[in-house]
Design an enzyme around this catalytic site. Structure first.
Site, PDB file in Angstrom:
ATOM      1  N   SER A 186       0.877  -1.328   0.066  1.00 52.58           N
ATOM      2  CA  SER A 186      -0.034   0.172   0.056  1.00 52.58           C
ATOM      3  C   SER A 186       0.973   1.175   0.015  1.00 52.58           C
ATOM      4  O   SER A 186       2.102   1.303   0.403  1.00 52.58           O
ATOM      5  CB  SER A 186      -1.020   0.167   1.178  1.00 52.58           C
ATOM      6  OG  SER A 186      -1.681  -1.259   1.273  1.00 52.58           O
ATOM      7  N   ALA A 246       7.274   2.165   2.400  1.00 54.47           N
ATOM      8  CA  ALA A 246       8.016   2.231   3.893  1.00 54.47           C
ATOM      9  C   ALA A 246       8.026   3.814   4.470  1.00 54.47           C
ATOM     10  O   ALA A 246       7.783   4.630   3.554  1.00 54.47           O
ATOM     11  CB  ALA A 246       9.274   1.766   3.873  1.00 54.47           C
ATOM     12  N   ASP A 247       7.537   3.942   5.480  1.00 52.16           N
ATOM     13  CA  ASP A 247       7.426   5.272   6.136  1.00 52.16           C
ATOM     14  C   ASP A 247       8.985   5.762   6.735  1.00 52.16           C
ATOM     15  O   ASP A 247       9.317   7.154   6.649  1.00 52.16           O
ATOM     16  CB  ASP A 247       6.641   5.390   7.402  1.00 52.16           C
ATOM     17  CG  ASP A 247       5.141   5.004   6.760  1.00 52.16           C
ATOM     18  OD1 ASP A 247       4.664   5.514   5.905  1.00 52.16           O
ATOM     19  OD2 ASP A 247       4.554   4.098   7.634  1.00 52.16           O
ATOM     20  N   LYS A 260       6.315   0.991   9.121  1.00 53.24           N
ATOM     21  CA  LYS A 260       5.244   1.032   8.234  1.00 53.24           C
ATOM     22  C   LYS A 260       4.097   1.326   9.031  1.00 53.24           C
ATOM     23  O   LYS A 260       4.185   1.015  10.303  1.00 53.24           O
ATOM     24  CB  LYS A 260       5.126  -0.253   7.410  1.00 53.24           C
ATOM     25  CG  LYS A 260       6.249  -0.208   6.436  1.00 53.24           C
ATOM     26  CD  LYS A 260       6.422  -1.477   5.649  1.00 53.24           C
ATOM     27  CE  LYS A 260       5.109  -1.850   5.029  1.00 53.24           C
ATOM     28  NZ  LYS A 260       4.829  -0.760   4.144  1.00 53.24           N
ATOM     29  N   GLY A 269       1.780   4.216   8.133  1.00 57.42           N
ATOM     30  CA  GLY A 269       1.130   5.388   8.215  1.00 57.42           C
ATOM     31  C   GLY A 269      -0.168   5.421   7.427  1.00 57.42           C
ATOM     32  O   GLY A 269      -0.950   6.157   7.688  1.00 57.42           O
ATOM     33  N   GLY A 270      -0.368   4.362   6.653  1.00 53.67           N
ATOM     34  CA  GLY A 270      -1.574   4.432   5.827  1.00 53.67           C
ATOM     35  C   GLY A 270      -2.696   3.304   6.477  1.00 53.67           C
ATOM     36  O   GLY A 270      -3.450   3.070   6.096  1.00 53.67           O
ATOM     37  N   GLU A 275       0.047  -5.676   5.818  1.00 53.04           N
ATOM     38  CA  GLU A 275       1.457  -5.504   4.931  1.00 53.04           C
ATOM     39  C   GLU A 275       2.243  -6.428   5.620  1.00 53.04           C
ATOM     40  O   GLU A 275       3.094  -7.132   4.994  1.00 53.04           O
ATOM     41  CB  GLU A 275       1.889  -4.053   5.250  1.00 53.04           C
ATOM     42  CG  GLU A 275       0.988  -3.204   4.501  1.00 53.04           C
ATOM     43  CD  GLU A 275       1.422  -1.649   4.735  1.00 53.04           C
ATOM     44  OE1 GLU A 275       1.099  -0.838   3.828  1.00 53.04           O
ATOM     45  OE2 GLU A 275       1.862  -1.389   5.776  1.00 53.04           O
ATOM     46  N   LYS A 305      12.818   9.034   3.154  1.00 57.56           N
ATOM     47  CA  LYS A 305      12.344   7.872   4.060  1.00 57.56           C
ATOM     48  C   LYS A 305      13.602   7.142   4.709  1.00 57.56           C
ATOM     49  O   LYS A 305      13.418   6.428   5.369  1.00 57.56           O
ATOM     50  CB  LYS A 305      11.495   6.935   3.289  1.00 57.56           C
ATOM     51  CG  LYS A 305      10.164   7.358   2.444  1.00 57.56           C
ATOM     52  CD  LYS A 305       9.265   7.934   3.787  1.00 57.56           C
ATOM     53  CE  LYS A 305       7.893   8.912   3.140  1.00 57.56           C
ATOM     54  NZ  LYS A 305       7.065   7.708   2.679  1.00 57.56           N
TER      55      LYS A 305
END
Length: 287
Positions: free
Chosen positions: A41, A106-107, A117, A119-120, A126, A144
């Site tokens: 995502s 990746a955040d 990960k 943030g969404g 995931e 990132k």
């Protein structure tokens, strides 16, 4: 007007950098012989799907794509790619077949390829998809990259059972998290942010997470004095009652799992692709 123009130009450069990273990652790790491919995502994964589709049906026609959530399901549907849910894979010899490779964003990524990960709000699925893959490849833009996690992306996303949220928040504070909060669903939704699994997301800020090599004499990295090493914090968090999953991807990668006969599932990527504003792509590989 100049500021607006500059901002738009900078945003366009970031998108181009994501596209370049996605295209190179797909070129390097997606083989025509692959049958099952995980699709994650986030904004960068849009370019991953575009890069796969650009290869043509003769390349991807025999592949089945496994999404990590509603966003990636939508991407795959619009691209016309064949899709199955993770639990719909064939079972051979009593085991669901492994995914050949999984691509995801990746955040934040540290220098040893530990990830943040979530943030969404898709971190649970995931992680399930990444752990089901022989190889996991991360794709992002260069913003990132960090030497240590919780440097740029300050908070660790945590998926939690709603009824457990008050106790989890208290325990996170006791562990040294500064002002952990349940993520809001605003502006798109009033109330809490609800994951695809019906859980809430807590964002838990921590000081920068150390690597084992950072620990000095007398430090165990288990929270004493507010000092946490990545894997020790992850192990402590996942043991808290009420936490369903955490947004730390840590431990070892798929290649390492095979070499060392690991029983636990791999979580880390074997490589991370970062698009630079110059249009170049920096590839960070394990070990």
């Amino acid at each position: 007007m100049a500021n607006t123009t500059d901002t738009a130009a900078a945003a366009a450069l970031i998108e181009e950098s994501k596209k370049a990273a996605a295209c190179q990652a797909v070129d390097d790790y997606l083989l025509a012989s692959h049958k099952y491919v995980g699709i994650g995502s986030g904004s960068t994964v849009v370019h991953v799907v575009d890069a796969i589709r650009a290869k043509g049906a003769s390349f991807y026609g025999d592949m089945t794509f496994i999404p990590t959530g509603s966003q990636s399901r939508g991407l795959l549907t619009r691209a016309g790619l064949r899709m199955r849910n993770l639990d719909e894979r064939p079972v051979v010899g009593g085991r669901a077949v492994a995914l050949d490779v999984a691509f995801d964003g990746a955040d934040e990524v540290d220098e040893e390829l530990n990830l943040i990960k979530g943030g969404g709000a898709c971190l649970f699925q995931e992680k399930l998809v990444a752990a089901a893959a022989k190889q996991f490849v991360a794709v992002a833009d260069s913003r990132k990259q960090s030497p240590r996690l919780c440097t740029k992306w300050k908070a660790i996303p945590i998926e939690v059972l709603p009824m457990a949220a008050p106790d989890v928040l208290s325990r996170l504070s006791d562990m040294g998290s500064t002002n952990p909060v349940v993520r809001s669903g605003l502006p798109s939704k009033a109330g809490e942010c609800v994951s695809d699994n019906g859980m809430w997301i807590i964002d838990a800020p921590f000081p920068a997470l150390l690597l084992p090599k950072d620990l000095k004499d007398g430090q165990d990295g288990a929270g004493q004095g507010g000092v946490w090493e990545v894997s020790k914090l992850a192990d402590a968090l996942i043991k808290l009652p009420g936490i369903v999953e955490i947004g730390l991807f840590y431990g070892f990668n798929g290649d390492e799992a095979v070499k060392t006969n690991q029983l636990l599932p791999a979580q880390k990527p074997i490589a991370a692709y970062f698009g630079l504003p110059t249009g170049e792509v920096h590839v960070q590989k394990a070990g």
